[in-house]
Design a protein around this motif. Structure first.
Motif, PDB file in Angstrom:
ATOM      1  N   TYR A  94      -9.178  -0.678   5.019  1.00 18.18           N
ATOM      2  CA  TYR A  94      -9.837   0.285   5.920  1.00 18.18           C
ATOM      3  C   TYR A  94      -9.723  -0.179   7.373  1.00 18.18           C
ATOM      4  O   TYR A  94      -9.236   0.556   8.243  1.00 18.18           O
ATOM      5  N   VAL A 154      -7.103   8.754  -3.724  1.00 18.28           N
ATOM      6  CA  VAL A 154      -7.612   7.506  -3.119  1.00 18.28           C
ATOM      7  C   VAL A 154      -8.764   6.985  -3.984  1.00 18.28           C
ATOM      8  O   VAL A 154      -8.818   5.815  -4.347  1.00 18.28           O
ATOM      9  N   SER A 171       0.814  -1.227   0.000  1.00 14.13           N
ATOM     10  CA  SER A 171       0.000   0.000   0.000  1.00 14.13           C
ATOM     11  C   SER A 171       0.845   1.273   0.000  1.00 14.13           C
ATOM     12  O   SER A 171       1.896   1.361   0.645  1.00 14.13           O
ATOM     13  N   GLU A 211      -3.748   3.846  -1.618  1.00 13.24           N
ATOM     14  CA  GLU A 211      -4.690   2.937  -0.950  1.00 13.24           C
ATOM     15  C   GLU A 211      -5.419   3.653   0.185  1.00 13.24           C
ATOM     16  O   GLU A 211      -6.521   3.242   0.567  1.00 13.24           O
ATOM     17  N   ALA A 212      -4.783   4.707   0.720  1.00 20.13           N
ATOM     18  CA  ALA A 212      -5.422   5.415   1.845  1.00 20.13           C
ATOM     19  C   ALA A 212      -4.776   6.775   2.045  1.00 20.13           C
ATOM     20  O   ALA A 212      -3.693   7.060   1.500  1.00 20.13           O
ATOM     21  N   TYR A 213      -5.471   7.610   2.805  1.00 23.80           N
ATOM     22  CA  TYR A 213      -4.998   8.953   3.184  1.00 23.80           C
ATOM     23  C   TYR A 213      -5.505   9.218   4.587  1.00 23.80           C
ATOM     24  O   TYR A 213      -6.669   8.908   4.913  1.00 23.80           O
ATOM     25  N   TRP A 214      -4.631   9.788   5.441  1.00 22.89           N
ATOM     26  CA  TRP A 214      -5.094  10.213   6.754  1.00 22.89           C
ATOM     27  C   TRP A 214      -4.450  11.553   7.091  1.00 22.89           C
ATOM     28  O   TRP A 214      -3.399  11.900   6.588  1.00 22.89           O
ATOM     29  N   LEU A 274       0.401   5.252   0.933  1.00 23.14           N
ATOM     30  CA  LEU A 274      -0.493   6.114   1.719  1.00 23.14           C
ATOM     31  C   LEU A 274      -0.119   7.573   1.539  1.00 23.14           C
ATOM     32  O   LEU A 274       1.041   7.905   1.306  1.00 23.14           O
ATOM     33  N   ALA A 295      -9.887   5.100   2.907  1.00 21.75           N
ATOM     34  CA  ALA A 295      -9.154   3.907   2.459  1.00 21.75           C
ATOM     35  C   ALA A 295     -10.028   3.047   1.566  1.00 21.75           C
ATOM     36  O   ALA A 295     -11.261   3.201   1.540  1.00 21.75           O
ATOM     37  N   ASN A 296      -9.390   2.108   0.856  1.00 20.90           N
ATOM     38  CA  ASN A 296     -10.168   1.128   0.092  1.00 20.90           C
ATOM     39  C   ASN A 296     -10.734   0.121   1.087  1.00 20.90           C
ATOM     40  O   ASN A 296     -10.382   0.103   2.275  1.00 20.90           O
ATOM     41  N   GLY A 300     -14.836   3.729  -1.721  1.00 19.45           N
ATOM     42  CA  GLY A 300     -13.951   3.831  -0.562  1.00 19.45           C
ATOM     43  C   GLY A 300     -14.725   4.004   0.736  1.00 19.45           C
ATOM     44  O   GLY A 300     -15.938   4.213   0.739  1.00 19.45           O
ATOM     45  N   LEU A 324      -9.678   9.636   7.871  1.00 16.41           N
ATOM     46  CA  LEU A 324      -8.993   8.459   7.312  1.00 16.41           C
ATOM     47  C   LEU A 324      -9.862   7.970   6.160  1.00 16.41           C
ATOM     48  O   LEU A 324     -11.061   7.721   6.358  1.00 16.41           O
TER      49      LEU A 324
END
Ligand code: LIP
Length: 272
Positions: A260, A205, A159, A211-214, A161, A255-256, A235, A253
């Motif tokens: 997640y 995303v 992944s 795959e994700a962002y936070w 990010l 994510a897929n 998502g 947050l």
């Protein structure tokens, strides 16, 4: 901006939002060209960029007000303007301001639409790469005219990010919390990117590029449009306390589906 000529309106709301974004983008692209020269000026481009930011917001306000006079506004520069019905535009006229200020070609116009407390439509336009991300609740998510789906990667080790790194305006607690989140994630993932525009992080995303962002300490105008686009691309999204109070907690947050829960298990205990 060839695709603008072909954009197929998916709905009346999206048509209004896309056209307002295109109109504001013309001035931003012109001003961005100026910033390069101002980097070496004595005062630097600071005042010039805030003028560019405000000019873009004025255009967005005028276009959206003309199209939907009864709607309210929440804007990064202009603040809150009450409307006469339950709809509210949530606008960042220049997301990625610091990038713009430094002549880095990665910024976007972000327009979210809220009905009551529900986010129902979003448009994110990157005028330099000419990528228009858009979605309306129940209508799917798109970039230009291509359908968006989140990434199918289901192993953290594969992944990539995205996040935002706290800086001078943040607190010592935010610095240490972010450091802990990196310490926990780094051994398990393929990489982290900090590109400086939350709206585009969410759009990426939705596009399966991340795959994700936070991020913590994020503003409503940075994420309102991206929340709708990520959800419509399949998502999942929560705030960093596990709820959906993104604006109240100023955290997110996205994510897929496969990653997640594993990412919630890692991040939520750190940000509690
Ligand atoms: C930016 C966000 C970014 C965040 C920055 C800043 P701005 O928005 O998009 O993700 O890390 O601190 O808030 O200020 O450029 O509109």
């Amino acid at each position: 901006m060839v695709h603008q000529l072909r954009i197929v309106s998916r709905s009346a709301h999206l048509n209004v939002m896309c056209n307002a974004a295109f109109k504001a983008a013309r001035g931003l692209v012109r001003d961005f060209g100026e910033v390069e020269h101002l980097q070496v000026s004595r005062k630097g481009p600071g005042d010039f960029v805030s003028t560019a930011d405000k000019k873009a917001e004025d255009i967005l306000y005028k276009e959206l007000k003309k199209a939907r006079p009864s709607y309210g506004f929440i804007m990064e520069e202009g603040g809150k303007i009450e409307g006469q019905d339950e709809h509210t535009w949530i606008i960042d006229p220049l997301d990625g301001t610091t990038n713009f200020l430094h002549g880095i070609p990665h910024f976007a116009i972000s327009i979210g639409l809220q009905k009551g407390t529900e986010l129902i439509a979003g448009v994110i336009y990157d005028p330099i790469k000419d990528e228009l991300f858009y979605a309306e609740k129940g209508g799917g998510a798109f970039v230009n005219e291509r359908r968006l789906r989140v990434s199918a990667r289901n192993h953290l080790a594969d992944s990539l990010l995205a996040t935002g790194i706290p800086f001078a305006l943040h607190s010592a607690k935010e610095y240490s919390t972010f450091q802990v989140s990196l310490e926990r994630l780094m051994p398990q993932i393929a990489g982290v990117r900090r590109l400086g525009a939350a709206s585009l992080d969410l759009a990426y995303v939705a596009a399966g590029r991340y795959e994700a962002y936070w991020e913590e300490s994020i503003s409503p105008w940075d994420i309102a449009a991206g929340v709708v686009i990520v959800r419509e691309a399949g998502g999942y999204i929560c705030d960093l306390h596990g709820g959906e109070d993104f604006f109240g907690t100023r955290s997110i947050l996205a994510a897929n589906q496969s990653l997640y829960q594993p990412l919630k298990d890692i991040l939520l205990p750190i940000y509690k």
